[in-house]
Structure formats: C-alpha cells, structure tokens
Design a protein around this motif. Structure first.
Motif, PDB file in Angstrom:
ATOM      1  N   LEU A 177      43.256   8.107   9.820  1.00 28.51           N
ATOM      2  CA  LEU A 177      44.453   8.482   9.526  1.00 28.51           C
ATOM      3  C   LEU A 177      45.234   7.936  10.325  1.00 28.51           C
ATOM      4  N   MET A 178      45.039   7.549  11.523  1.00 27.44           N
ATOM      5  CA  MET A 178      46.050   7.077  12.511  1.00 27.44           C
ATOM      6  C   MET A 178      46.521   5.491  11.841  1.00 27.44           C
ATOM      7  N   GLN A 179      45.803   5.045  10.796  1.00 25.53           N
ATOM      8  CA  GLN A 179      46.030   3.831  10.353  1.00 25.53           C
ATOM      9  C   GLN A 179      47.411   3.812   9.233  1.00 25.53           C
ATOM     10  N   MET A 180      47.605   4.981   8.971  1.00 21.13           N
ATOM     11  CA  MET A 180      48.900   5.092   7.972  1.00 21.13           C
ATOM     12  C   MET A 180      50.177   4.851   8.909  1.00 21.13           C
ATOM     13  N   PRO A 181      50.326   5.503  10.012  1.00 18.46           N
ATOM     14  CA  PRO A 181      51.486   5.238  10.798  1.00 18.46           C
ATOM     15  C   PRO A 181      51.508   3.831  11.361  1.00 18.46           C
ATOM     16  N   ARG A 182      50.381   3.377  11.774  1.00 15.11           N
ATOM     17  CA  ARG A 182      50.386   2.032  12.254  1.00 15.11           C
ATOM     18  C   ARG A 182      50.819   0.992  11.106  1.00 15.11           C
ATOM     19  N   SER A 183      50.268   1.063   9.825  1.00 11.86           N
ATOM     20  CA  SER A 183      50.491   0.051   9.043  1.00 11.86           C
ATOM     21  C   SER A 183      52.046   0.229   8.606  1.00 11.86           C
ATOM     22  N   THR A 184      52.476   1.392   8.457  1.00 14.52           N
ATOM     23  CA  THR A 184      54.093   1.633   8.394  1.00 14.52           C
ATOM     24  C   THR A 184      54.761   1.061   9.411  1.00 14.52           C
ATOM     25  N   VAL A 185      54.612   1.237  10.628  1.00  6.97           N
ATOM     26  CA  VAL A 185      55.024   0.172  11.625  1.00  6.97           C
ATOM     27  C   VAL A 185      55.119  -1.335  11.447  1.00  6.97           C
ATOM     28  N   ALA A 186      54.091  -1.984  11.012  1.00  7.42           N
ATOM     29  CA  ALA A 186      53.867  -3.088  10.904  1.00  7.42           C
ATOM     30  C   ALA A 186      54.579  -3.609   9.639  1.00  7.42           C
ATOM     31  N   VAL A 187      54.828  -2.687   8.633  1.00  5.56           N
ATOM     32  CA  VAL A 187      55.638  -2.995   7.487  1.00  5.56           C
ATOM     33  C   VAL A 187      57.136  -3.300   8.178  1.00  5.56           C
ATOM     34  N   GLN A 188      57.504  -2.243   8.940  1.00  9.39           N
ATOM     35  CA  GLN A 188      59.033  -2.233   9.568  1.00  9.39           C
ATOM     36  C   GLN A 188      59.005  -3.529  10.297  1.00  9.39           C
ATOM     37  N   MET A 189      57.947  -4.144  10.920  1.00 15.40           N
ATOM     38  CA  MET A 189      58.097  -5.500  11.989  1.00 15.40           C
ATOM     39  C   MET A 189      58.474  -6.431  10.969  1.00 15.40           C
ATOM     40  N   VAL A 190      57.776  -6.331   9.737  1.00 13.76           N
ATOM     41  CA  VAL A 190      58.111  -7.636   8.704  1.00 13.76           C
ATOM     42  C   VAL A 190      59.478  -7.265   7.966  1.00 13.76           C
ATOM     43  N   ARG A 191      60.067  -6.201   7.998  1.00 16.09           N
ATOM     44  CA  ARG A 191      61.416  -5.737   7.435  1.00 16.09           C
ATOM     45  C   ARG A 191      62.349  -6.472   8.634  1.00 16.09           C
ATOM     46  N   GLU A 192      61.988  -5.964   9.976  1.00 17.74           N
ATOM     47  CA  GLU A 192      63.158  -6.383  10.915  1.00 17.74           C
ATOM     48  C   GLU A 192      63.127  -7.806  11.052  1.00 17.74           C
ATOM     49  N   ALA A 193      62.262  -8.575  10.805  1.00 13.29           N
ATOM     50  CA  ALA A 193      62.253  -9.921  10.761  1.00 13.29           C
ATOM     51  C   ALA A 193      62.733 -10.442   9.616  1.00 13.29           C
ATOM     52  N   GLY A 194      63.515  -9.730   8.717  1.00 13.00           N
ATOM     53  CA  GLY A 194      64.121 -10.486   7.314  1.00 13.00           C
ATOM     54  C   GLY A 194      63.475 -10.797   6.395  1.00 13.00           C
ATOM     55  N   LEU A 195      61.950 -10.504   6.410  1.00  9.73           N
ATOM     56  CA  LEU A 195      61.160 -11.123   5.348  1.00  9.73           C
ATOM     57  C   LEU A 195      60.770 -10.236   4.273  1.00  9.73           C
ATOM     58  N   PRO A 196      60.598 -10.704   3.167  1.00  6.05           N
ATOM     59  CA  PRO A 196      60.290  -9.775   1.998  1.00  6.05           C
ATOM     60  C   PRO A 196      58.849  -9.214   2.095  1.00  6.05           C
ATOM     61  N   TYR A 197      58.841  -7.873   1.672  1.00  7.51           N
ATOM     62  CA  TYR A 197      57.166  -7.152   1.618  1.00  7.51           C
ATOM     63  C   TYR A 197      57.248  -6.583   0.278  1.00  7.51           C
ATOM     64  N   ILE A 198      56.198  -7.104  -0.548  1.00  7.29           N
ATOM     65  CA  ILE A 198      55.804  -6.901  -2.004  1.00  7.29           C
ATOM     66  C   ILE A 198      54.847  -6.274  -2.148  1.00  7.29           C
ATOM     67  N   VAL A 199      54.709  -5.150  -2.857  1.00  5.00           N
ATOM     68  CA  VAL A 199      53.260  -4.322  -2.936  1.00  5.00           C
ATOM     69  C   VAL A 199      52.834  -4.357  -4.501  1.00  5.00           C
TER      70      VAL A 199
END
Length: 312
Positions: A177-199
């Motif tokens: 269950l802890m991988q849910m917030p960890r993956s969310t923070v990882a996505v935010q790291m990509v977003r803060e770098a100004g890079l696109p995230y596509i699902v």
C-alpha cells in the motif's frame, strides 16, 4: 491376419501408423466474437482480433517491440528489493508464487522499465504485465516506477506508463500500500522537472493503481474495451443494489464521461504517443532540470521492510 498385413510393406506400415504431433495452440478463439484466428496472424496484429477488433492482453516484451520496434529499445534493470519481506503464506508460499510468475512471464516482476526512441525524443516507458500475479503493485513495482521517474528526469525524457493491474499485492501487506504514495511522489518529481507524464490504461486497470499513478497523467489514453475503475462492477452492484449501465467502467464509457482523453487502438498507439510526445516536449526541452526536492521518493532500504518491535 488381414490382407493389408500381407500386402503393405513394413516401412509403409510404420508410416501409416505414425502419429503426427500437432501443436494445440495454432489457433486462438476470440473471447468476444468466437472467431478462430491463426496464431501468427494474431501475433502480427499485436493480439487484436482481426475480425471484431477485440484487444487481448499482451506481455511487456511484445508491447515494447510493437511500440519501439523489435530490438530497438533498452531494458533497464529493476531495483532489487526483498523477495518476501513478510514471509507470507496462504495456500502456498509467496516465494513459490513469485517463482511461478517469473517462469511464466520471463520477467522479474510486474513492471518492466524500457528506454527507447519515439520520433525525435528519447522516452522512458514502464509496462505493467497483468500475467505477473495480476500486475499487482508491490515493492518491486513501486521501485520500478520510482526508477523510471528518476530516469525520465535524468534524460530529460517523457515518462509513459502502460497500466494493467488488479490492485495492490496482498502478500506484501502495508508495504504494498505504501507504493501508492511513493509512486504519486515520483510522478510529481517528473512534473516539477517540466516533463510530460502520459498514462495508457489497458485491460484491466483497477484498485490501488487507479487510485494513484494511473489517474495522474497529463494525458490519459485507454485501449478499446479496457476495464478501468477502482472497484469492479460486481462489487459496485452488490454495494448500491442497482443495475449498472451497459459498458460501465469500459474505456468508451469513461471517454464519454470525461475520465479519459482518448481511446486509441493498439495499432495506432505508436503514432499517437509519438505525436503527443512531440507536442508536449516543445516547452519542456528548453526548461532547466528541476532540482531534487525534499519530497522525492526515498530509495528502498532494508530497514523499511521489517521495523524492529518496541523493546527489541
């Protein structure tokens, strides 16, 4: 003794009595229309029915070959994590289930990390394989998502995830269950770098995966007919005691109700992703790389798996 035994020579008799070994997987029956499809035709069409267009489930290797071209992508080793941190056992040992899934898929865990070229841009692609224990989100999958996000920031590349999962991996309990917030923070790291995230949501995308990184994309794509939601239709019907609409939680229904941006056929996925990456990377290429923030995911440490009990 019959006249055949007297007339037919021994070599001919041996030939007539020999059994031919015919593989039982030469033909595939479509789950949607029932059409019988030759296995090579199905493979060349990326597991999409040539009669009705039904999209079957597909493995990581096959999907990445279809996206980048065979042999034109680099597989990135996934981080090492403890195989059985809770020493879990139900009807079988968790370690035995892992061995079976690895033998079946040829992958170490449910998420494969790949680096390849989409048009003019290097791209980081993560593929979740439902054949590996239902694509469940465990520590290994969570670490792969974090690793993929770090690679995207390092290479100034877009991050693309092909999601397919039944939810969190019960054999890893709270660590899953802890991988849910960890993956969310990882996505935010990509977003803060100004890079696109596509699902890209494939069949099925449910549970904790939908509740975390699968619904955080800049663009949400779904394959035709994919089941997408948190709880399954049967659970929802039993809870609200009402009949659900036809096609509820399918990709087309979600598109009509604004939950996904587009539904794209598998054969058109490479062209669509290449076009999106080209459009979304116009501004991000010129932007400076974002510094690592305090909210960046913390790499896995052995002490996280089994904290010492009080007084130990």
């Amino acid at each position: 003794m019959s006249w055949l035994d007297n007339v037919v020579r021994p070599k001919i008799r041996t030939f007539l009595s020999a059994k031919r070994d015919t593989p039982d997987n030469l033909w595939h029956k479509c789950k949607n229309c029932g059409e019988m499809i030759f296995h090579r035709d199905l493979a060349e069409n990326l597991q999409v029915c040539t009669n009705c267009g039904f999209h079957g489930r597909i493995g990581a290797q096959e999907r990445l070959d279809g996206l980048f071209g065979e042999g034109k992508w680099e597989k990135i080793p996934m981080p090492d994590v403890p195989a059985d941190p809770l020493r879990f056992r139900d009807q079988r040992k968790y370690t035995d289930r892992l061995k079976e899934a690895r033998a079946k898929t040829g992958e170490k865990d449910a998420v494969t990390i790949a680096l390849g070229q989409l048009g003019a841009h290097k791209s980081v692609v993560l593929v979740q394989d439902f054949a590996f224990m239902g694509g469940s989100l465990g520590m290994a999958a969570g670490e792969s998502i974090v690793k993929g996000a770090e690679l995207a920031v390092e290479h100034r590349a877009p991050l693309i995830i092909f999601a397919a999962a039944g939810g969190a991996r019960m054999q890893e309990g709270i660590l899953s269950l802890m991988q849910m917030p960890r993956s969310t923070v990882a996505v935010q790291m990509v977003r803060e770098a100004g890079l696109p995230y596509i699902v890209v949501m494939t069949d099925p995308t449910t549970g904790g995966v939908t509740a975390s990184y699968a619904m955080l994309g800049d663009v949400h794509i779904a394959e035709p007919g994919a089941l997408i939601g948190f709880a399954g239709p049967r659970v929802i019907e039993q809870t609200i005691r009402e009949k659900l609409p036809d096609g509820f939680q399918r990709a087309e229904y979600l598109l009509d109700h604004g939950m996904v941006d587009m539904v794209v056929k598998r054969g058109d996925m490479r062209e669509t992703l290449t076009r999106l990456v080209s459009l979304l990377m116009v501004e991000s290429v010129a932007a400076p790389a974002a510094p690592k923030t305090a909210n960046a995911p913390v790499p896995y440490q052995a002490s996280q798996a089994a904290p010492a009990a009080d007084g130990a």
